[in-house]
Design a protein around this motif. Structure first.
Motif, PDB file in Angstrom:
ATOM      1  N   UNK A  77       5.612 -12.268  -5.039  1.00 15.88           N
ATOM      2  CA  UNK A  77       4.358 -12.459  -4.306  1.00 15.88           C
ATOM      3  C   UNK A  77       4.072 -13.950  -4.113  1.00 15.88           C
ATOM      4  N   UNK A  78       4.341 -14.741  -5.134  1.00 16.83           N
ATOM      5  CA  UNK A  78       4.156 -16.188  -5.018  1.00 16.83           C
ATOM      6  C   UNK A  78       5.131 -16.745  -3.969  1.00 16.83           C
ATOM      7  N   UNK A  79       6.361 -16.272  -3.974  1.00 19.45           N
ATOM      8  CA  UNK A  79       7.342 -16.739  -2.986  1.00 19.45           C
ATOM      9  C   UNK A  79       6.867 -16.423  -1.569  1.00 19.45           C
ATOM     10  N   UNK A  80       6.386 -15.210  -1.362  1.00 22.00           N
ATOM     11  CA  UNK A  80       5.902 -14.827  -0.036  1.00 22.00           C
ATOM     12  C   UNK A  80       4.725 -15.711   0.378  1.00 22.00           C
ATOM     13  N   UNK A  81       3.840 -15.989  -0.561  1.00 16.42           N
ATOM     14  CA  UNK A  81       2.676 -16.835  -0.274  1.00 16.42           C
ATOM     15  C   UNK A  81       3.093 -18.259   0.039  1.00 16.42           C
ATOM     16  N   UNK A  82       4.087 -18.758  -0.668  1.00 20.70           N
ATOM     17  CA  UNK A  82       4.550 -20.122  -0.398  1.00 20.70           C
ATOM     18  C   UNK A  82       5.245 -20.199   0.960  1.00 20.70           C
ATOM     19  N   UNK A  83       5.839 -19.099   1.389  1.00 19.96           N
ATOM     20  CA  UNK A  83       6.489 -19.062   2.697  1.00 19.96           C
ATOM     21  C   UNK A  83       5.478 -18.888   3.821  1.00 19.96           C
ATOM     22  N   UNK A  84       4.441 -18.082   3.556  1.00 19.71           N
ATOM     23  CA  UNK A  84       3.503 -17.736   4.620  1.00 19.71           C
ATOM     24  C   UNK A  84       2.110 -17.567   4.022  1.00 19.71           C
ATOM     25  N   UNK A  85       1.158 -18.397   4.388  1.00 16.39           N
ATOM     26  CA  UNK A  85      -0.188 -18.273   3.827  1.00 16.39           C
ATOM     27  C   UNK A  85      -0.877 -16.953   4.174  1.00 16.39           C
ATOM     28  N   UNK A  86      -0.329 -16.229   5.127  1.00 11.71           N
ATOM     29  CA  UNK A  86      -0.861 -14.906   5.489  1.00 11.71           C
ATOM     30  C   UNK A  86      -0.145 -13.801   4.712  1.00 11.71           C
ATOM     31  N   UNK A  87       0.334 -14.121   3.528  1.00  7.79           N
ATOM     32  CA  UNK A  87       1.116 -13.185   2.725  1.00  7.79           C
ATOM     33  C   UNK A  87       0.438 -11.829   2.524  1.00  7.79           C
ATOM     34  N   UNK A  88      -0.855 -11.764   2.213  1.00  8.90           N
ATOM     35  CA  UNK A  88      -1.471 -10.437   2.033  1.00  8.90           C
ATOM     36  C   UNK A  88      -1.341  -9.558   3.279  1.00  8.90           C
ATOM     37  N   UNK A  89      -1.497 -10.156   4.441  1.00  8.01           N
ATOM     38  CA  UNK A  89      -1.372  -9.401   5.692  1.00  8.01           C
ATOM     39  C   UNK A  89       0.072  -9.001   5.934  1.00  8.01           C
ATOM     40  N   UNK A  90       0.988  -9.927   5.695  1.00 10.69           N
ATOM     41  CA  UNK A  90       2.421  -9.649   5.863  1.00 10.69           C
ATOM     42  C   UNK A  90       2.832  -8.508   4.938  1.00 10.69           C
ATOM     43  N   UNK A  91       2.393  -8.582   3.683  1.00 10.91           N
ATOM     44  CA  UNK A  91       2.760  -7.556   2.710  1.00 10.91           C
ATOM     45  C   UNK A  91       2.158  -6.203   3.091  1.00 10.91           C
ATOM     46  N   UNK A  92       0.877  -6.180   3.450  1.00 11.91           N
ATOM     47  CA  UNK A  92       0.215  -4.919   3.812  1.00 11.91           C
ATOM     48  C   UNK A  92       0.900  -4.278   5.016  1.00 11.91           C
ATOM     49  N   UNK A  93       1.246  -5.083   6.013  1.00 15.20           N
ATOM     50  CA  UNK A  93       1.929  -4.567   7.203  1.00 15.20           C
ATOM     51  C   UNK A  93       3.291  -3.988   6.826  1.00 15.20           C
ATOM     52  N   UNK A  94       4.019  -4.695   5.974  1.00 15.30           N
ATOM     53  CA  UNK A  94       5.343  -4.211   5.560  1.00 15.30           C
ATOM     54  C   UNK A  94       5.229  -2.929   4.739  1.00 15.30           C
ATOM     55  N   UNK A  95       4.264  -2.896   3.829  1.00 17.80           N
ATOM     56  CA  UNK A  95       4.060  -1.697   3.019  1.00 17.80           C
ATOM     57  C   UNK A  95       3.684  -0.505   3.901  1.00 17.80           C
ATOM     58  N   UNK A  96       2.910  -0.738   4.935  1.00 17.13           N
ATOM     59  CA  UNK A  96       2.556   0.341   5.866  1.00 17.13           C
ATOM     60  C   UNK A  96       3.794   0.878   6.567  1.00 17.13           C
ATOM     61  N   UNK A  97       4.701  -0.022   6.956  1.00 19.97           N
ATOM     62  CA  UNK A  97       5.954   0.431   7.600  1.00 19.97           C
ATOM     63  C   UNK A  97       6.787   1.262   6.627  1.00 19.97           C
ATOM     64  N   UNK A  98       6.850   0.824   5.379  1.00 16.97           N
ATOM     65  CA  UNK A  98       7.613   1.586   4.381  1.00 16.97           C
ATOM     66  C   UNK A  98       6.984   2.961   4.168  1.00 16.97           C
ATOM     67  N   UNK A  99       5.665   2.992   4.049  1.00 19.23           N
ATOM     68  CA  UNK A  99       4.970   4.264   3.845  1.00 19.23           C
ATOM     69  C   UNK A  99       5.207   5.201   5.028  1.00 19.23           C
ATOM     70  N   UNK A 100       5.124   4.671   6.240  1.00 23.18           N
ATOM     71  CA  UNK A 100       5.345   5.501   7.424  1.00 23.18           C
ATOM     72  C   UNK A 100       6.767   6.046   7.458  1.00 23.18           C
TER      73      UNK A 100
END
Length: 114
Positions: A77-100
């Protein structure tokens, strides 16, 4: 951002950013390598929990394994945040794709009986 988990992750990422004097690409690369380091600690804990290191025997518990897995998750999670300050949105979008993709939709009760 109001999610306390992501607030903590953002603070950790900022702390690590402030600590390093390396160029951004190197900081991110090292953070990504840190995920692998933490994953290795999961492996070590599993081996220890199963008593499969002849020198150490049962050196870890399954609670230790859980803790090491948490370290992997936080580090990622820290790595994702350091790569992209929009990490929570990126993660939520990705998790939604996995769930779908991987979670079957619950059938509507009215169509399940047909």
């Amino acid at each position: 951002m109001t999610d306390p988990t992501w607030q903590t992750i953002t603070r950790l990422a900022a702390r690590f950013e402030d600590h390093s004097t390396l160029p951004r690409d190197q900081r991110i690369l090292l953070q990504l390598l840190k995920i692998q380091e933490e994953a290795g600690e999961v492996a070590e804990a599993v081996i220890g929990a199963m008593g499969q290191n002849p020198r150490k025997g049962h050196s870890h518990t399954w609670e230790d394994v859980e803790s090491e897995i948490c370290d992997v998750v936080v580090t990622a999670m820290v790595a994702l945040t350091r790569m992209n300050p929009e990490a929570p949105t990126v993660f939520a979008r990705h998790l939604s794709r996995i769930a779908a993709r991987d979670l079957p939709e619950v059938e509507d009760a009215t169509t399940a009986d047909r």
